[in-house]
Write an enzyme that holds these catalytic residues in place. Structure first.
Site, short mmCIF file in Angstrom:
data_model
loop_
_atom_site.label_atom_id
_atom_site.label_comp_id
_atom_site.label_asym_id
_atom_site.label_seq_id
_atom_site.Cartn_x
_atom_site.Cartn_y
_atom_site.Cartn_z
N LEU A 257 66.83 17.73 22.90
CA LEU A 257 67.46 19.19 23.18
C LEU A 257 66.54 19.80 23.99
CD1 LEU A 257 69.73 20.94 22.34
CD2 LEU A 257 68.35 21.92 20.68
N LYS A 258 65.36 19.74 23.68
CA LYS A 258 64.16 20.42 24.48
C LYS A 258 64.44 20.00 25.98
CE LYS A 258 59.22 19.91 25.71
NZ LYS A 258 58.72 21.24 25.45
N ILE B 89 36.85 35.41 26.44
CA ILE B 89 37.17 34.66 24.98
C ILE B 89 36.84 33.26 25.00
CG2 ILE B 89 38.83 34.59 22.94
CD1 ILE B 89 37.72 37.48 23.84
N GLU C 113 36.33 25.56 28.39
CA GLU C 113 37.04 24.90 27.66
C GLU C 113 37.78 23.77 28.55
OE1 GLU C 113 38.98 27.02 24.45
OE2 GLU C 113 37.40 28.71 24.42
N TRP D 264 46.67 25.51 11.37
CA TRP D 264 47.32 24.72 12.66
C TRP D 264 47.52 23.36 12.40
CZ3 TRP D 264 45.59 28.36 17.07
CH2 TRP D 264 45.76 29.56 16.83
N ASP E 94 36.16 30.75 16.71
CA ASP E 94 37.24 31.34 16.58
C ASP E 94 38.28 31.47 15.25
OD1 ASP E 94 37.16 32.27 19.32
OD2 ASP E 94 37.89 30.23 19.94
N GLU F 222 42.22 41.57 19.74
CA GLU F 222 43.23 41.89 20.53
C GLU F 222 43.54 43.25 20.44
OE1 GLU F 222 47.02 39.72 20.69
OE2 GLU F 222 47.97 41.27 20.78
N HIS G 172 48.74 38.18 27.92
CA HIS G 172 50.07 37.70 27.70
C HIS G 172 51.06 37.96 29.14
CE1 HIS G 172 48.65 38.37 23.47
NE2 HIS G 172 49.28 37.14 23.28
N CYS H 233 42.34 37.78 24.83
CA CYS H 233 41.92 36.44 24.27
C CYS H 233 41.74 35.43 25.28
CB CYS H 233 43.80 36.22 23.89
SG CYS H 233 43.89 34.50 22.86
N1 GLN Z 1 38.61 30.30 22.67
C1 GLN Z 1 39.86 30.14 22.65
C2 GLN Z 1 40.50 30.39 23.90
O1 GLN Z 1 39.82 31.19 24.69
C3 GLN Z 1 40.64 31.14 21.78
C4 GLN Z 1 42.11 30.97 21.73
C5 GLN Z 1 42.96 31.81 20.61
O2 GLN Z 1 42.37 32.95 20.39
N2 GLN Z 1 43.93 31.62 20.27
O3 GLN Z 1 41.39 29.65 24.42
ZN ZN Z 2 42.92 34.73 20.85
#
Ligand code: GLN
Ligand code: ZN
Length: 771
Positions: free
Chosen positions: A24-25, A448, A501, A578, A616, A682, A711, A743
């Site tokens: 479906l996706k 972040i 990252e 998670w 985090d 946030e 976002h 974020c």
């Molecule tokens: N250190 C993570 C990042 O910058 C934090 C992500 C998060 O807060 N969901 O992607």
């Molecule tokens: Zn975040």
């Protein structure tokens, strides 16, 4: 001798919607991309529904649900069912008379269009599924469009199956909605009087179509509700029960115990209740007994956990069912909630050790458990003695497995003392040592953690996995990325840098792959929202860290610059939130094991010369238990596990944490107690409201309220950021403020990131020169 109950049935509340290969996706995304038309999408959807129907029936499910299918989300479906479509989406897709128009308007609400932002999205209770928040105001006029539930009922009916349509209940629907304009004195629940007659009309139509039962989901009743809401629940179900012609009503609740709502529903003139009897919701059993049972009502007993991945203890479930027999007119066997929240099928996991596979139960296996239990009830335990035997030996193999209980890990957890949870000195002393060592300007700037995840990075990860490039080539690709991310940040003029990252697919999976006790799946996809699927790791055994996980990347990044580079880790609560967590010990115990593994990493980072380490915890708020009474105990282990992970460092090592996507009001005290030197949060979308909260809570350490809503691709101007910072400095001492985005930047593109971070540094400079 066990009593046999010929009338008991096996049922489920819902089933994964997307098909074994996430068909479906793929069909929806191909429709979005314009590669296929509405007819093709509708055809795929129909095939998948019929496939599920056959699968449920063939598995021995006696009463199959319908209308659990969704192109995106069942709450969105409910908004459409009652015509709660915002003006902007009506305008974005003015003609919804064709199948394509209908789909496009629906997807416009879910995803937005260039002019019309989508509905807001938020978590479905305490699961990792997200629903779209209906927008309802005092002027909302509901209109019934019953075509979806009717068509899905008729489709199965034509196959000879009388299904039980599933609807989101009126009280839950309204409690989950919001008034986007925040009209004074109005709450969506005020629309109940207008909505209930439409539910009654819908019940009439379903009855006319041949439905014998309808399931009305009211999970909102497992959260604390005041007496006036409970009174409305009683009134609502009395009104629905009085509908002239209707199917029998089964009110379903799940995810926790019903509490004060239990006597209300038990007394309601409906024909059945579906209750959760797993985990904390097991309290429903005693509560049911104390109200004297349900009389001759039907009870659908959720004795198989619908949201974890563990094989049920069938003997224990049979004993619960046996107790329930005396408390209702009839007892049916079910999962506690829709199987939407678990992966599809363990047998697809070909890499999995067969012993471990036997401990697990995904959606298909849960069907088998439910049907077995139903047979045990109707035919007697002897009829299923073979299965019970296998089940017991699997549970025993799990309990005795050396990967499940590792003495060294247990001894280490047992030896943890209160002193391990505390930094050597109080914040004031630490701050002095850190400020001397780091020598940062006032209002230090940072980010972040993640930088944009480019196509090339994903490609490099995929290629090393498939063996197309070797480890050395992969390492060089990551190092090149780290060099470039460091150079970008130096050029922009940030004070505390990150490595970006690039090596992480996902902030939980990355660590799960390196810790013992965690297990990855190949096909364990579950719906996060819409067509977004995640594959949470399983925590099956005791957790430890065989080797450093991030030290090499962090020290490489630090070697490229004179400025401090933050070490970057995911905290224990988020690692659990998670993942699918083991159910054989309290979550707090599992969290402490993860915390000790992280503590080793934190200490190793410090020893390698890393002066700032961020752990985090974005999931800390969302994991808060549904019932207020359970929150203090949760926060206690949540805070303790963070402290355990981070308190092993010297005074002059600065510990950061980060949280996002949430209201912080309920966790302010926990934030104080965590005692990180710096927290980034946030804040941009609420214009720094959190800063007042921190000030009022007497938060004594440093804070970086986000000044960029990551976002959105929008680049905030220097003036806008100065505005945010002015609000922040008015409420909170500038000496303890940091400047950063909301974020991580992994979902953004480089042009926006460069432009915004440049503005952020410029705005900070303006504030510094004012001081
Ligand atoms: N250190 C993570 C990042 O910058 C934090 C992500 C998060 O807060 N969901 O992607
Ligand atoms: Zn975040």
């Amino acid at each position: 001798m066990t009593q046999t109950v010929p009338s008991s049935r096996a049922t489920v509340h819902g089933y994964p919607r997307q098909g074994a290969q996430r068909q479906l996706k793929k069909a929806i995304e191909s429709y979005w991309a314009g590669r296929s038309d509405a007819d093709a999408l509708l055809r795929t959807a129909r095939e998948l529904r019929l496939q599920n129907l056959a699968e449920l029936r063939d598995a021995g499910i006696d009463e199959v649900p319908s209308n659990y299918f969704s192109f995106y989300d069942h709450v969105l479906d409910t908004a459409v069912l009652f015509g709660a479509v915002p003006e902007r989406h009506l305008a974005a897709v003015p003609d919804a008379t064709t199948p394509a128009g209908q789909l496009d308007r629906y997807f416009a609400m879910a995803r937005g269009t260039a002019e019309a932002p989508p509905l807001e999205m938020t978590k479905w209770f305490d699961t990792n599924y997200h629903y779209l928040v209906p927008e309802l105001g005092p002027d909302t006029t509901f209109t019934l469009d019953a075509s979806k539930p009717l068509a899905e009922f008729a489709e199965a009916f034509a196959e000879g199956v009388t299904t039980r349509p599933v609807l989101v209940g009126p009280v839950t629907f309204l409690l989950l909605a919001k008034d986007p304009t925040g009209t004074e004195g109005f709450r969506p629940l005020d629309l109940l009087d207008q909505l209930v007659p439409l539910y009654a009309e819908l019940l009439g139509k379903l009855h006319e179509a041949g439905a014998e039962w309808v399931q009305i989901d009211e999970p909102a009743l497992v959260t604390d509700q005041p007496a006036d809401v409970l009174a409305k629940v009683a009134e609502t179900y009395a009104r629905l029960a009085a509908a002239p012609a209707r199917p029998k009503i089964l009110v379903a609740t799940y995810f926790d115990r019903l509490g004060d709502a239990l006597p209300v529903l038990a007394k309601a003139p409906v024909e059945g209740l579906a209750l959760d009897f797993t985990g904390d919701a097991a309290a429903n059993l005693d509560a049911l007994a104390s109200v004297g049972g349900l009389g001759d009502k039907r009870l659908v007993a959720g004795v198989v956990n619908g949201r974890n991945i563990w094989a049920a203890d069938l003997t224990a479930a049979l004993s619960t069912l046996g107790t329930l027999l005396g408390l209702a007119g009839s007892v049916d066997v079910a999962a506690s909630c829709s199987l939407l929240h678990v992966p599809y099928d363990v047998t697809l996991e070909s890499d999995l050790d067969t012993e471990i596979a036997g401990w697990l139960s995904f959606a298909r296996q849960k069907l088998e458990e439910i049907v077995t239990l139903r047979r045990g009830l109707t035919e007697g335990h002897a009829a299923i003695s073979n299965v019970l035997h296998v089940n017991q030996s699997r549970l025993a193999s799990r309990a005795a497995s050396p990967i499940v209980k590792v003495p060294a890990v247990r001894e280490r957890v047992a030896a943890v003392t209160a002193a391990d949870l505390r930094r050597t000195s109080a914040y004031g002393t630490r701050a002095k040592a850190q400020h001397e060592r780091l020598n940062l300007p006032q209002l230090p700037t940072t980010t972040i953690g993640s930088f944009p995840q480019t196509q090339e990075l994903r490609k490099a990860r995929a290629e090393v996995r498939s063996g197309k490039i070797d480890q050395a080539a992969y390492q060089e690709a990551m190092r090149a990325e780290i060099r470039s991310v460091i150079a970008e940040q130096e050029k922009i003029g940030l004070d505390v840098l990150v490595h970006g990252e690039p090596e992480r697919n996902d902030m939980v999976q990355y660590f799960g792959e390196q810790l013992t006790g965690f297990l990855a799946t190949q096909h364990g996809w579950v719906q996060s929202y819409g067509t977004r699927y995640v594959r949470p790791p399983l925590i099956v055994g005791d957790v430890s860290r065989p080797a450093p996980m991030t030290v090499e990347w962090s020290t490489y990044a630090q070697s490229q610059t004179e400025r401090p580079v933050k070490g970057m880790l995911t905290g224990p609560v988020t690692m659990l939130a998670w993942s699918f967590v083991r159910d054989d010990q309290p979550e707090g115990d599992t969290a402490r094991q993860v915390a000790l593994a992280l503590r080793d990493e934190v200490v190793d980072l410090e020893a390698a010369g890393i002066s700032v380490i961020q752990v985090d915890e974005p999931a800390l708020r969302e994991t808060l238990p549904l019932r207020t009474a359970d929150r203090a105990a949760y926060l206690e282990w949540a805070v303790a596990s963070f402290q355990l992970a981070t308190a092993g460092v010297r005074d002059d090592t600065q510990v950061h944490t980060h949280m996002c996507y949430a209201e912080f009001g309920d966790v302010l005290q926990a934030i104080v107690d965590m005692d990180a030197d710096v927290i980034s949060l946030e804040a941009a979308r609420s214009n720094m409201a959190i800063v007042d909260g921190l000030a009022q809570a007497g938060y004594p350490n440093e804070a970086g309220p986000g000044v960029w809503d990551i976002h959105s691709p929008r680049v905030p101007s220097v003036e806008e950021i100065v505005g945010h910072l002015s609000v922040a400095t008015a409420a909170f001492p500038a000496e303890r403020l940091w400047v950063n985005p909301d974020c991580g930047l992994k979902t953004r593109g480089y042009p926006e990131v460069r432009a915004t971070l440049t503005n952020l540094v410029e705005a900070t400079g303006q504030l510094r020169s004012r001081a």
